[in-house]
Design a protein around this motif. Structure first.
Motif, PDB file in Angstrom:
ATOM      1  N   UNK A  15       0.279  44.208 -11.720  1.00 45.81           N
ATOM      2  CA  UNK A  15      -1.013  44.319 -12.392  1.00 45.81           C
ATOM      3  C   UNK A  15      -1.963  43.291 -11.789  1.00 45.81           C
ATOM      4  N   UNK A  16      -3.026  43.776 -11.128  1.00 43.60           N
ATOM      5  CA  UNK A  16      -3.958  42.891 -10.438  1.00 43.60           C
ATOM      6  C   UNK A  16      -4.562  41.838 -11.366  1.00 43.60           C
ATOM      7  N   UNK A  67      -8.889  42.271  -1.059  1.00 40.84           N
ATOM      8  CA  UNK A  67      -9.718  43.443  -1.343  1.00 40.84           C
ATOM      9  C   UNK A  67      -9.870  43.570  -2.861  1.00 40.84           C
ATOM     10  N   UNK A  68     -11.061  43.900  -3.295  1.00 43.97           N
ATOM     11  CA  UNK A  68     -11.379  43.799  -4.723  1.00 43.97           C
ATOM     12  C   UNK A  68     -11.370  45.118  -5.482  1.00 43.97           C
ATOM     13  N   UNK A 100      -4.927  49.500 -11.103  1.00 42.86           N
ATOM     14  CA  UNK A 100      -5.596  48.420 -10.381  1.00 42.86           C
ATOM     15  C   UNK A 100      -4.535  47.496  -9.783  1.00 42.86           C
ATOM     16  N   UNK A 101      -4.517  47.380  -8.474  1.00 41.87           N
ATOM     17  CA  UNK A 101      -3.491  46.567  -7.822  1.00 41.87           C
ATOM     18  C   UNK A 101      -4.128  45.535  -6.892  1.00 41.87           C
ATOM     19  N   UNK A 102      -3.466  44.412  -6.684  1.00 44.44           N
ATOM     20  CA  UNK A 102      -3.926  43.478  -5.652  1.00 44.44           C
ATOM     21  C   UNK A 102      -3.656  44.077  -4.281  1.00 44.44           C
ATOM     22  N   UNK A 103      -4.533  43.799  -3.360  1.00 43.92           N
ATOM     23  CA  UNK A 103      -4.362  44.299  -1.993  1.00 43.92           C
ATOM     24  C   UNK A 103      -5.038  43.301  -1.078  1.00 43.92           C
TER      25      UNK A 103
END
Length: 571
Positions: free
Chosen positions: A247-248, A276-277, A489-492
């Motif tokens: 979970x971002x 990346x947002x 929504x994920x962190x990248x």
């Protein structure tokens, strides 16, 4: 009451066989499963009682054979291999020749295994056969006792039926699932008992195996015809880290108040890590996310994913040394449906050979163990390498995803009066797992610090972790904005080594420029093909965020039909 009197032996034997499996093999909520077993056994007995005598006897005989055979096999497999019947085990049996089967039987059928709980099935069978030798006169229940039993039986059946309803629906939904991805979605729905009997596990495993076999055969056929053009090897060392259930909104790199990602933040301050947002996953289950990420198919393309080339095969055929290091998808006969379904296109021998140059062969208690595997395989690296790490990440259960001595967050760090003690503790375990994951990611980056390399971090999907709600894990049928943002929504991020920044200044600027673009990871293959400089007819510049032709307005359709950007605009 009449069906029980007419077929009392059948009811007792079937209930005892099922009860033994529930109490020894089943790992779900046994107390609920016992009531469900009582309810189903009564219904089966009542059904048999309605048949003509000849048909009733045949039906009972078939039920006895299935119950004993599947029960004994299931118990034996569980005792010897520590897992019940599953699709991977059935496939292993079908792929075993007579000699291997003979050797396996000699190896596993020992005195210890016979004296295990398997013996209890033999005891039930012996008593069952003995009951036919005893001449039991018709047993008449006293009238008053009969009334008492009738008075208790109806409420007990009603209570058992109501208690079983949720899991009965779970079983029906799974048996009606139309493909492997749908099977995984249904299998992860919350339930109380699950496939609590061997017959259900056998039927479900057979269904999963048959559905999956069609796709695998199609993949094998298509992979034999894959062609690639010349390769520029734009980036000689490419690393892809696939996280799990991230979970971002629980990453301090993205503004979470607790310092869960301090090492990633340090890399970002050095202008090496570009976060990346606005990146989302296309699905909230691993199998579907993997199918989309590791094939050149994306949501909206014609046909099915298995009709397209596999990403890692393209890299290997182009001359890259492809290394796959996983803590989930090793070739494991214990694989449950979500691992089995997601990993078949990587673990089938023909496809594994075409995709990977090298891969690890065992799992680790914690993801840091993957670094040991990489270090042992590093000697095989060439001038051009694609290395894929697949972590266990933040997969539920969160408290076993990190070493206990590395816990830093406790319930006292949270002001959540709306949550129970368990939920607050569970929340803290998730954040501790994020912190441990931060260390794993930093260690992977260190391995490539002195090379011309990029490291890309991409979780398979997000996770519900009590954000503005009292829920955790995943809702496989998300509807609200909050449910969707937590799970998709994920962190990248893309980390660029100092050498890469020096030798690829223009490409580095493109990465920085793309950091705020909307992106969905079903097109990660397009980004990787571009970084590798691979020439292929399946490359789509409009789906590559580093391309000048990138389509910023592309609809991001998740869960096979939900418009993410439309939902996200809702209050």
């Amino acid at each position: 009451m009449k069906p029980l009197l007419k077929n009392s032996r059948f009811f007792i034997v079937m209930f005892c066989i099922g009860l033994l499996s529930v109490m020894v093999v089943h790992r779900g909520m046994r107390h609920i499963s016992v009531f469900e077993l009582f309810f189903e056994t009564y219904l089966l007995t009542a059904l048999v009682s309605c048949f003509p005598r000849w048909l009733s006897n045949i039906t009972k005989g078939v039920c006895y054979v299935l119950a004993y055979v599947l029960g004994i096999v299931d118990m034996f497999v569980f005792y010897r291999l520590d897992f019940p019947l599953g699709p991977a085990f059935l496939r292993l049996c079908l792929q075993t020749n007579k000699q291997e089967a003979s050797e396996a039987i000699q190896s596993y059928v020992t005195w210890d295994s016979i004296m295990s709980p398997v013996l209890l099935f033999l005891v039930i069978l012996a008593l069952h056969l003995l009951s036919y030798r005893i001449n039991i006169k018709e047993f008449r229940i006293p009238h008053k006792l009969n009334n008492v039993i009738l008075l208790c039986l109806a409420p007990l059946l009603l209570f058992s039926g109501v208690l079983s309803l949720k899991n009965e629906w779970f079983i029906v939904r799974n048996m009606l699932a139309y493909d492997g991805d749908d099977m995984e979605r249904q299998a992860q729905l919350p339930y109380d008992g699950g496939f609590y009997l061997p017959i259900y596990r056998f039927l479900y495993a057979s269904k999963a195996m048959n559905i999956d076999e069609l796709k695998i055969r199609r993949l094998i056929d298509n992979s034999s015809r894959v062609k690639v053009g010349r390769c520029a090897y734009t980036v000689p060392n490419i690393v892809l880290i696939v996280g799990e259930s991230y979970n971002r909104h629980h990453s301090s790199l993205y503004g979470y108040p607790l310092k869960t990602t301090p090492l990633q933040e340090e890399l970002a301050k050095k202008d090496e890590l570009i976060a990346f947002t606005n990146v989302i996953s296309p699905a909230n289950n691993t199998s579907q996310s993997f199918h989309l990420a590791f094939s050149l198919y994306a949501t909206g393309c014609e046909g099915q994913w298995e009709s397209y080339p596999l990403l890692l095969q393209l890299f290997k055929q182009s001359g890259y040394n492809v290394t796959f290091i996983t803590n989930q998808y090793v070739n494991d006969i214990k694989a449950v449906i979500w691992d089995y379904n997601g990993s078949r296109f990587m673990n089938t021998p023909e496809l594994s050979e075409r995709q990977f140059s090298h891969r690890n062969t065992k799992k680790h208690p914690y993801d840091m163990g993957l670094l040991e595997d990489y270090d042992s395989l590093k000697r095989f690296e060439t001038d051009h390498n694609l290395t894929v790490f697949h972590t266990y990440g933040l997969h539920f259960m969160y408290d076993v995803r990190y070493p206990k001595d590395q816990r830093r967050f406790y319930p006292r760090h949270y002001k959540r009066p709306d949550l129970s003690e368990f939920d607050v503790d569970n929340l803290s375990h998730y954040d501790n797992a994020v912190l441990y994951n931060d260390k794993v990611l930093a260690e992977i980056v260190k391995r490539f610090a002195d090379r011309d390399a990029v490291v890309i971090f991409m979780p398979d999907h997000g996770e519900m972790v009590y954000d503005n709600c009292d829920q955790y894990a995943r809702n496989l049928n998300p509807k609200t904005r909050n449910e969707i943002t937590q799970q998709f929504d994920i962190p990248f991020w893309i980390w660029c080594s100092p050498m890469f920044k020096e030798q690829h200044e223009e490409l580095f600027e493109k990465i920085k420029k793309a950091r705020n673009l909307p992106f969905m990871t079903d097109n990660i293959d397009q980004l990787l093909v571009f970084l590798g400089g691979i020439s292929t007819e399946y490359y789509r510049p409009e789906d590559n965020p580093l391309s000048e032709k990138y389509d910023k307005k592309r609809k991001r359709i998740i869960m096979d039909g939900i418009d993410y950007d439309k939902i996200i605009k809702q209050p």
